[in-house]
Design an enzyme around this catalytic site. Sequence first.
Site, short mmCIF file in Angstrom:
data_model
loop_
_atom_site.label_atom_id
_atom_site.label_comp_id
_atom_site.label_asym_id
_atom_site.label_seq_id
_atom_site.Cartn_x
_atom_site.Cartn_y
_atom_site.Cartn_z
N CYS A 200 2.87 16.47 -43.27
CA CYS A 200 4.13 15.89 -43.75
C CYS A 200 4.09 14.39 -43.54
CB CYS A 200 5.29 16.51 -42.95
SG CYS A 200 6.85 15.65 -43.19
N CYS B 65 9.90 11.15 -47.56
CA CYS B 65 10.63 11.67 -48.73
C CYS B 65 12.11 11.92 -48.43
CB CYS B 65 10.02 12.98 -49.20
SG CYS B 65 8.27 13.09 -48.98
N THR C 24 12.97 14.68 -39.45
CA THR C 24 11.63 14.32 -39.92
C THR C 24 11.45 12.80 -39.89
OG1 THR C 24 11.64 16.25 -41.34
CG2 THR C 24 10.07 14.51 -41.90
N GLU D 109 8.99 15.55 -35.90
CA GLU D 109 10.42 15.90 -35.92
C GLU D 109 10.99 15.47 -34.57
OE1 GLU D 109 11.57 17.46 -38.74
OE2 GLU D 109 9.53 17.70 -39.53
N HIS E 191 15.29 17.54 -52.29
CA HIS E 191 14.27 17.79 -51.26
C HIS E 191 13.56 19.12 -51.50
CE1 HIS E 191 12.20 16.07 -48.01
NE2 HIS E 191 12.36 17.11 -47.21
N TYR F 51 9.32 19.73 -52.23
CA TYR F 51 8.37 20.70 -51.66
C TYR F 51 7.40 21.24 -52.71
CZ TYR F 51 10.40 20.94 -46.99
OH TYR F 51 10.78 20.65 -45.71
N CYS G 235 4.60 18.09 -51.92
CA CYS G 235 3.84 18.00 -50.66
C CYS G 235 3.16 19.31 -50.31
CB CYS G 235 4.74 17.53 -49.52
SG CYS G 235 5.96 18.73 -48.92
N GLU H 226 7.59 25.01 -41.05
CA GLU H 226 8.25 23.92 -41.76
C GLU H 226 8.56 24.34 -43.19
OE1 GLU H 226 9.50 20.20 -43.35
OE2 GLU H 226 7.93 21.48 -44.17
FE1 SF4 Z 1 7.61 16.09 -45.33
FE2 SF4 Z 1 7.29 17.39 -47.61
FE3 SF4 Z 1 9.75 16.78 -46.72
FE4 SF4 Z 1 8.08 14.88 -47.65
S1 SF4 Z 1 8.97 16.58 -48.83
S2 SF4 Z 1 9.34 14.77 -45.84
S3 SF4 Z 1 6.12 15.62 -46.92
S4 SF4 Z 1 8.26 18.19 -45.76
FE FE Z 2 10.39 18.80 -44.60
#
Ligand code: SF4
Ligand code: FE
Length: 489
Positions: free
Chosen positions: A100, A104, A191, A257, A292, A296, A299, A447
């Site tokens: 991660c 983001c 995060t 985190e 968000h 996902y 990432c 996660e």
């Molecule tokens: Fe982390 Fe993925 Fe959230 Fe970006 S989108 S902060 S890489 S978990």
């Molecule tokens: Fe996350």
Amino acid sequence: MALKTAEEYMDSLRKLNLDVYLFGEKVDNWVDHPVIRPSINAIAMTYKVAHEPETEALATTTSILTGKKTNRFTSLFASTDDLVKKVKLQRLLGQRTGCCFQRCVGMDAINAVFSTTYEIDEKWGTKYHRRFTEWVKYVQEDDLCIQGAMTDAKGDRGLSPSGQPDPDMYVHVVERQSGGIVIRGAKANQTGAVNSHEMLVMPTLRMREEDKDYAVTCALPTDAPGVHFVYGRQSCDKRKLEGGDIDVGNYMFGGQEALTVLDDVFVPWDRVFMCGEFEFSSMMVERFAGYHRQSYGGCKPGIGDVIIGATASMAEYNGVPKAAHIRDKIAEMNHLVETLHACGLASSTEGWKTAAGNYQADILLANVCKQNVTRFPYELCRLAEDIAGGAVVTLPSEKDLRHPVIGKYIEKYFKGVAGVPTEDRMRMLTLIHCMSFGLTAPSYRTESMHGAGSPQAQRVMIERQTDMEHKKRLARRLAGIDKREDVTS
Ligand code: SF4
Ligand code: FE
């Protein structure tokens, strides 16, 4: 100011006066702490790719506020193409870091607050949107990293914010002064909190009138008086303190985190973007969650690509790359990863323009994307562990490999095919171990389950976003309960 380089980002962190605790101790030089540094490296990658000729077009864009070049992580999405690029950038960064990269959340929060404040102002004649726009310009100009601070401590999950026996279980306004507000509470599982310059505080759920004091959105520096961070543990985190690099697996990068405590923090009015407009908290939460959960689809497939590469490598190191069942399992892994990415891309191309002018990812498809993310990474890890073998969790340490007496036994008995050094095989096994069990996001599995909202939150949104009456009408018409459609007229 020009876009920050990775080095400039790290230097800028050193200027912050953060109150960070880890393993029960205050950490003054947290930037160089071996447990924390990999997570800083991961965010630094978001700065690095903005300067590389081959990734610059994906990692930067033109600000719709200033017309200047900005890092995509501080940008407002100006089109569905921007949403697509965001997801592609996230996949690239997942591939480059294997973890991660944390930045983001702030990007997604900026976009949700931008569109929601516009609609609050339209309804109530407030000045939140203009204030917020000024703050975003400052963030873009200084290329800052933002902690998107949404998840509250929550206390008794069966009670509303104002119904909790302890009123601080959700962040709330405790005092209104002529110059600003004072807030108290804590944001949990934050995060990249310790690696950010600023935090953008938002409510975490739908509110009712009695929760008014909890409907608060504001920005504050991460080193503001009254802000405390308690670093979250990760599985096997103390391997980072042992001196070697093999046992850590992904030695250079990792997630982060932390618990963010807000102990009577003063926020001036020009940094307050919602204060009591409880009826808009669900809009802000749903839009942020939509962004968000779309993220996902970027990432998680990127990190999945690394797991697939590690798994295929282990099949080679073990001498079985051509076995039919191995090839079939790796094909399945690729299928899972591409399905995740397809969902992220679909929610991007189906995005829509908000009244404020930025683009929102399609909320239904984003929730479908995240719902798949609560399952597929588990299957990816299961297949990786299946193919790599039990040594993922039984491997001796790097110190044993380097030991003058027993090192030769490790070298000999952990060897796979001729031509691949034992050390390489050990490195690939610990990479799979760290990505599967912890240290990456902080864990690819858990996660994926709870980040951006637990599975039930997506179920609720999928139900809410689905037009069931429309689907029932379709069925009734074909069944002949309603008047059938005549194709000739
Ligand atoms: Fe982390 Fe993925 Fe959230 Fe970006 S989108 S902060 S890489 S978990
Ligand atoms: Fe996350």
